[in-house]
Motif scaffolding. Structure first.
Motif, PDB file in Angstrom:
ATOM      1  N   VAL A   1      35.757  33.464  53.826  1.00  0.00           N
ATOM      2  CA  VAL A   1      36.231  33.683  52.934  1.00  0.00           C
ATOM      3  C   VAL A   1      36.230  35.460  52.363  1.00  0.00           C
ATOM      4  O   VAL A   1      37.052  36.580  52.752  1.00  0.00           O
ATOM      5  N   ASN A   2      34.907  35.751  53.171  1.00  0.00           N
ATOM      6  CA  ASN A   2      34.589  36.793  52.589  1.00  0.00           C
ATOM      7  C   ASN A   2      33.523  37.839  53.800  1.00  0.00           C
ATOM      8  O   ASN A   2      32.266  37.484  53.492  1.00  0.00           O
ATOM      9  N   PRO A   3      34.476  38.747  54.241  1.00  0.00           N
ATOM     10  CA  PRO A   3      34.248  39.328  55.469  1.00  0.00           C
ATOM     11  C   PRO A   3      33.501  41.011  54.878  1.00  0.00           C
ATOM     12  O   PRO A   3      32.524  41.349  55.826  1.00  0.00           O
ATOM     13  N   PHE A   4      33.822  41.209  53.842  1.00  0.00           N
ATOM     14  CA  PHE A   4      33.197  42.516  53.440  1.00  0.00           C
ATOM     15  C   PHE A   4      31.934  42.339  52.901  1.00  0.00           C
ATOM     16  O   PHE A   4      32.187  43.613  52.199  1.00  0.00           O
ATOM     17  N   GLY A   5      31.523  41.906  51.946  1.00  0.00           N
ATOM     18  CA  GLY A   5      30.357  41.801  50.987  1.00  0.00           C
ATOM     19  C   GLY A   5      31.090  40.706  49.095  1.00  0.00           C
ATOM     20  O   GLY A   5      32.401  41.052  49.231  1.00  0.00           O
ATOM     21  N   HIS A   6      30.106  40.522  48.701  1.00  0.00           N
ATOM     22  CA  HIS A   6      30.516  39.975  47.251  1.00  0.00           C
ATOM     23  C   HIS A   6      30.587  41.121  46.579  1.00  0.00           C
ATOM     24  O   HIS A   6      29.822  42.198  46.423  1.00  0.00           O
ATOM     25  N   SER A   7      31.485  40.929  45.910  1.00  0.00           N
ATOM     26  CA  SER A   7      31.614  42.354  44.623  1.00  0.00           C
ATOM     27  C   SER A   7      32.272  44.084  45.336  1.00  0.00           C
ATOM     28  O   SER A   7      31.779  44.530  44.604  1.00  0.00           O
ATOM     29  N   ASN A   8      32.890  43.645  46.029  1.00  0.00           N
ATOM     30  CA  ASN A   8      33.191  45.183  46.821  1.00  0.00           C
ATOM     31  C   ASN A   8      33.530  45.925  45.747  1.00  0.00           C
ATOM     32  O   ASN A   8      35.064  45.457  45.151  1.00  0.00           O
ATOM     33  N   LYS A   9      33.016  46.946  45.748  1.00  0.00           N
ATOM     34  CA  LYS A   9      33.608  47.932  44.894  1.00  0.00           C
ATOM     35  C   LYS A   9      35.414  48.329  45.367  1.00  0.00           C
ATOM     36  O   LYS A   9      35.657  48.715  44.366  1.00  0.00           O
TER      37      LYS A   9
ATOM     38  N   LEU B   1      41.900  36.822  53.303  1.00  0.00           N
ATOM     39  CA  LEU B   1      43.498  37.922  53.658  1.00  0.00           C
ATOM     40  C   LEU B   1      42.853  38.681  52.166  1.00  0.00           C
ATOM     41  O   LEU B   1      43.719  39.824  52.439  1.00  0.00           O
ATOM     42  N   THR B   2      42.623  37.998  51.030  1.00  0.00           N
ATOM     43  CA  THR B   2      42.279  38.998  50.255  1.00  0.00           C
ATOM     44  C   THR B   2      40.405  39.340  50.424  1.00  0.00           C
ATOM     45  O   THR B   2      40.317  39.765  49.237  1.00  0.00           O
ATOM     46  N   GLY B   3      40.513  38.920  51.181  1.00  0.00           N
ATOM     47  CA  GLY B   3      38.681  39.859  51.203  1.00  0.00           C
ATOM     48  C   GLY B   3      37.770  38.829  50.441  1.00  0.00           C
ATOM     49  O   GLY B   3      36.354  38.989  49.867  1.00  0.00           O
ATOM     50  N   GLY B   4      38.228  37.588  50.038  1.00  0.00           N
ATOM     51  CA  GLY B   4      37.497  36.226  49.486  1.00  0.00           C
ATOM     52  C   GLY B   4      37.473  36.985  47.862  1.00  0.00           C
ATOM     53  O   GLY B   4      36.933  36.025  47.538  1.00  0.00           O
ATOM     54  N   THR B   5      38.765  37.555  47.310  1.00  0.00           N
ATOM     55  CA  THR B   5      38.515  37.605  46.264  1.00  0.00           C
ATOM     56  C   THR B   5      39.437  37.228  44.975  1.00  0.00           C
ATOM     57  O   THR B   5      38.996  36.720  43.942  1.00  0.00           O
TER      58      THR B   5
END
Ligand SMILES: *Cc1c(COP(=O)(O)O)cnc(C)c1O
Length: 423
Positions: free
Chosen positions: A52-60, A267-271
């Protein structure tokens, strides 16, 4: 009590036999490709937390967009109301999806995206007074755990308790290299012998089956056979969507367009949990009528949640940056190099790569089951070494966040090499 102890008192986890399962690891923080547990131990998240998370955890960047939306309009019902975030998501997706996709329907997760697609395929023919009730799916497919999605899924031990209670699904073999003709023939045969409404497939990569891959030309041929027989095609891009295969969608490799597309996971960057099913104008038109009975009576309370929409828009912005596209290419090149290095290893059956997805099949003495003993050994070895990987039987796959550094990637590769020596 530790978090883990409290967990075992209250919680029921997915895909878990609690009597024999190991205790779960309590994660307290994530940043980039890294996770930390309650004791401060660091893990590399090499499967992007179930893809689910392509852009890294806790993406600012996503967090800021979500915060802004939360303090503007957090939610409003979508029956009889609309809002700008949903409209912007629709505009954006229609711009980047295969050209024939014209209508956007929101739901909450991958299973509901599939559920909606299957219901639409069935009702499409009901609305046209045509009796077509069979859904075609691949062997070993995974489309989710709600009822229609589960019926379409072919991983048998997930579904054995419910046999006989499903919608009518007929399965065809996956057109893996060298076995394409058998798949084409099976599809033609099924269409001749059943009243088929739709064909659902994971385009180019079957995730849960262990990253099983097949060629775009073979999928194009299957879609052509369906189109010639007016069978609706459903591309389940829940796993493959948003860059995983190296292109925005796996269908971007395929010369034919599907009638419907299912999206979720990245879809939501895993958020935030959110999903979308998209349709051609022709499908929408089959429901567009003065007769209310022809409407699609499907909806979820949180349909098109504005906060989720804000996360979608931020995620697509991130995906489209030159930097993110370069990351995807960098990881692909790195995987190909690693593949070359280990595919001739005496304990390796085969290795394969597409986009940021890499998989290696390890030789084992016995027929290795999904949650068999080799799988447990491998999983524990990875966790001990601070790498989150969830092998499928004897198949180890990597599906990293695109922002994973080369150094982190090398550590993942090295740990896999050591695991292959160990088993
Ligand atoms: C994960 C997945 C689903 C189900 O999504 P959930 O959000 O877990 O319900 C459906 N299809 C594919 C291809 C998936 O990978």
């Amino acid at each position: 009590m530790t978090l883990t102890e409290k967990d075992s008192q209250y919680l029921w986890h997915p895909y878990t036999q609690h009597k024999t399962a190991q205790t779960p690891i309590a994660i307290s923080r994530g940043e980039g490709a890294l996770l930390w547990d309650e004791n401060g131990k660091e893990y590399i998240d090499a499967i992007a937390s179930w893809w689910v998370n392509p852009f890294g955890h806790s993406n600012k960047f996503i967090a800021d967009a979500v915060y802004k939306q939360l303090t503007t309009l957090e939610h409003v019902l979508f029956g009889g109301f609309t809002h700008e975030p949903a409209i912007k998501v629709a505009e954006k997706l229609i711009e980047i999806l295969p050209k024939n996709q014209q209508k956007i329907f929101f739901s909450d997760n991958g299973s509901t995206a599939v559920e909606v697609a299957i219901k639409v395929a069935l009702q499409y023919f009901f609305n046209k007074n045509e009796k077509r009730t069979t859904i075609i799916a691949f062997e070993n497919a995974f489309h989710g755990d709600t009822f229609a999605a589960m019926a379409a899924s072919g991983i048998s031990f997930y579904t054995q308790a419910f046999q006989g209670m499903f919608i009518d699904v007929v399965r065809i073999p996956v057109p893996i290299k060298g076995q394409e003709q058998a798949s084409f023939d099976a599809l033609t045969n099924v269409i001749q012998n059943h009243n088929c409404a739709g064909f659902i497939f994971e385009p180019l990569v079957q995730g849960a089956a262990g990253m099983v891959m097949y060629e775009p030309e073979a999928l194009a041929k299957l879609i052509q056979i369906c189109a010639a027989n007016k069978v609706l095609t459903i591309a389940d891009e829940v796993m493959t969507g948003f860059g995983k295969t190296g292109k925005t969608f796996a269908m971007d490799y395929v010369s034919e367009e599907p009638d419907m597309i299912c999206l979720s996971k990245a879809l939501t960057g895993g958020t935030i949990p959110m999903a979308i099913t998209t349709f051609t104008q022709d499908i929408f038109d089959a429901f567009y009528d003065d007769d209310i009975n022809k409407a699609l009576f499907h909806g979820h309370t949180f349909t098109a949640n504005p906060t989720g929409c804000a996360a979608v828009l931020a995620s697509i912005d991130l995906l489209q940056t030159a930097e993110m596209q370069a990351n995807i290419e960098r990881i692909n090149a790195s995987h190909l190099e690693f593949q070359k290095k280990i595919e001739n290893h005496s304990k390796v059956i085969t290795a394969r790569t597409l986009g940021v997805i890499f998989a290696v099949e390890i030789k084992s003495d016995s027929e290795e089951s999904y949650y068999g003993s080799m799988r447990t050994k491998l999983y524990n070895f990875f966790i001990e070494n601070g790498v989150v990987l969830r092998p499928v039987g004897n198949i180890v796959y990597i599906l990293p966040p695109y922002i994973m550094t080369n150094e982190q990637l090398q550590k993942v590769y090295k740990t896999i090499e050591e695991a292959i020596e160990m088993v």
